[in-house]
Design a protein around this motif. Structure first.
Motif, PDB file in Angstrom:
ATOM      1  N   THR A 131       7.473   6.252 -11.269  1.00 14.03           N
ATOM      2  CA  THR A 131       7.485   6.990 -11.017  1.00 14.03           C
ATOM      3  C   THR A 131       7.119   7.397  -9.468  1.00 14.03           C
ATOM      4  OG1 THR A 131       6.246   7.269 -12.967  1.00 14.03           O
ATOM      5  CG2 THR A 131       5.967   9.676 -11.699  1.00 14.03           C
ATOM      6  N   ASN A 132       8.652   8.232  -8.885  1.00 12.75           N
ATOM      7  CA  ASN A 132       8.009   8.798  -7.589  1.00 12.75           C
ATOM      8  C   ASN A 132       6.948   9.816  -7.963  1.00 12.75           C
ATOM      9  OD1 ASN A 132       8.834  10.093  -5.665  1.00 12.75           O
ATOM     10  ND2 ASN A 132      10.622   9.733  -5.135  1.00 12.75           N
ATOM     11  N   ASP A 140       0.937  -1.436  -0.511  1.00  9.48           N
ATOM     12  CA  ASP A 140       0.011  -0.132   0.183  1.00  9.48           C
ATOM     13  C   ASP A 140       1.042   0.914  -0.229  1.00  9.48           C
ATOM     14  OD1 ASP A 140       0.779  -0.872   2.632  1.00  9.48           O
ATOM     15  OD2 ASP A 140      -0.817   0.197   3.396  1.00  9.48           O
ATOM     16  N   GLU A 141       1.898   1.078   0.740  1.00  9.35           N
ATOM     17  CA  GLU A 141       2.724   2.646   1.027  1.00  9.35           C
ATOM     18  C   GLU A 141       3.633   2.638  -0.458  1.00  9.35           C
ATOM     19  OE1 GLU A 141       4.690   2.600   5.315  1.00  9.35           O
ATOM     20  OE2 GLU A 141       5.414   0.971   4.033  1.00  9.35           O
ATOM     21  N   VAL A 142       4.348   1.329  -1.384  1.00 11.60           N
ATOM     22  CA  VAL A 142       4.692   1.712  -2.714  1.00 11.60           C
ATOM     23  C   VAL A 142       3.415   1.915  -3.377  1.00 11.60           C
ATOM     24  CG1 VAL A 142       5.897   0.511  -4.430  1.00 11.60           C
ATOM     25  CG2 VAL A 142       6.151  -0.323  -2.153  1.00 11.60           C
ATOM     26  N   LYS A 169      15.748   2.337  -6.237  1.00  8.71           N
ATOM     27  CA  LYS A 169      15.987   3.216  -5.560  1.00  8.71           C
ATOM     28  C   LYS A 169      15.803   5.194  -5.925  1.00  8.71           C
ATOM     29  CE  LYS A 169      19.839   3.304  -2.610  1.00  8.71           C
ATOM     30  NZ  LYS A 169      20.894   3.635  -1.871  1.00  8.71           N
ATOM     31  N   VAL A 170      14.583   5.804  -6.456  1.00  6.95           N
ATOM     32  CA  VAL A 170      14.008   6.639  -6.698  1.00  6.95           C
ATOM     33  C   VAL A 170      14.204   8.343  -6.670  1.00  6.95           C
ATOM     34  CG1 VAL A 170      12.053   7.098  -8.439  1.00  6.95           C
ATOM     35  CG2 VAL A 170      12.420   4.630  -7.388  1.00  6.95           C
ATOM     36  N   PRO A 171      15.146   9.041  -7.187  1.00  5.14           N
ATOM     37  CA  PRO A 171      15.068  10.235  -7.215  1.00  5.14           C
ATOM     38  C   PRO A 171      13.870  11.295  -6.502  1.00  5.14           C
ATOM     39  CG  PRO A 171      16.444  10.218  -8.136  1.00  5.14           C
ATOM     40  CD  PRO A 171      15.776   8.865  -8.331  1.00  5.14           C
ATOM     41  N   LEU A 186      12.580   1.892  -2.633  1.00  7.59           N
ATOM     42  CA  LEU A 186      11.299   1.006  -2.334  1.00  7.59           C
ATOM     43  C   LEU A 186      12.418  -0.712  -2.508  1.00  7.59           C
ATOM     44  CD1 LEU A 186       9.400   2.022  -5.918  1.00  7.59           C
ATOM     45  CD2 LEU A 186       9.406   2.900  -2.980  1.00  7.59           C
ATOM     46  N   LEU A 187      11.563  -1.254  -1.235  1.00 10.40           N
ATOM     47  CA  LEU A 187      12.348  -2.763  -0.803  1.00 10.40           C
ATOM     48  C   LEU A 187      11.011  -3.141  -0.885  1.00 10.40           C
ATOM     49  CD1 LEU A 187      13.961  -1.471   2.659  1.00 10.40           C
ATOM     50  CD2 LEU A 187      14.497  -1.956   0.739  1.00 10.40           C
TER      51      LEU A 187
END
Length: 181
Positions: free
Chosen positions: A95-96, A67-69, A138-140, A104-105
């Motif tokens: 897309t962040n 849900d967070e992702v 990893k997403v900036p 994101l794990l």
């Protein structure tokens, strides 16, 4: 720690005979296994809770729950192709939607990423493939990135990719896939 947990067994068994020794041993071993499982589950839960929404050393927010992702990113599958190292390479667009970097794990945990074939069989991620996004992406802040993940299997048999519980249809030549509810 093993010695500490088995100490009651060593004290009680010599005082017992036959079936009683068997019953005492079974009870002590059963409780030892129960305590060990509870402790290891507690460690895993503690790690998840500790990193949930936490800011990492590089300033990124760590997300692992589906849900967070999905609330903070937009995911799509850009391409599915045969991998140079064997198996299938899936190129993702991530897309962040936030103004902070995201980490994101959970791609490996609990089947966070799976490739589904025409027969409905799921294939997990390959371990340590060259170029693999590993177990994290990893997403900036406020940008879109490409991330490759690698699976066993054959690209021409792939029909869907499951990411954090949502399924994405494998795109035709140049069309990006959108998630299915």
């Amino acid at each position: 720690m093993r010695h500490l947990l088995l100490a009651p067994l060593l004290i009680l068994v010599p005082a017992c005979q036959g079936e009683t020794a068997k019953d005492v041993t079974a009870a002590v071993v059963g409780k030892t296994v129960e305590v060990a499982k509870g402790a290891s589950s507690g460690v895993v839960e503690g790690m998840k809770e500790g990193r949930k929404g936490a800011v990492s050393t590089d300033g990124s927010r760590t997300l692992s729950a589906a849900d967070e992702v999905h609330a903070n990113t937009e995911l799509s599958v850009l391409e599915v192709k045969a991998s140079n190292g064997g198996g299938v390479e899936v190129v993702l667009a991530v897309t962040n939607k936030t103004a902070e970097p995201l980490h994101l794990l959970g791609l490996q945990e609990g089947g966070g990423a799976q490739l589904l074939d025409k027969d409905g069989f799921a294939t997990p991620l390959q371990a340590r493939s060259p170029g693999q996004a590993s177990d994290s992406i990893k997403v900036p802040p406020s940008v879109k990135v490409k991330a490759s993940v690698f699976f066993d299997g054959e690209a021409d048999k792939a029909t869907k990719v499951r990411l954090w519980g949502r399924e994405f249809t494998v795109p035709s030549a140049a069309t990006a896939a959108k998630p299915q509810p």
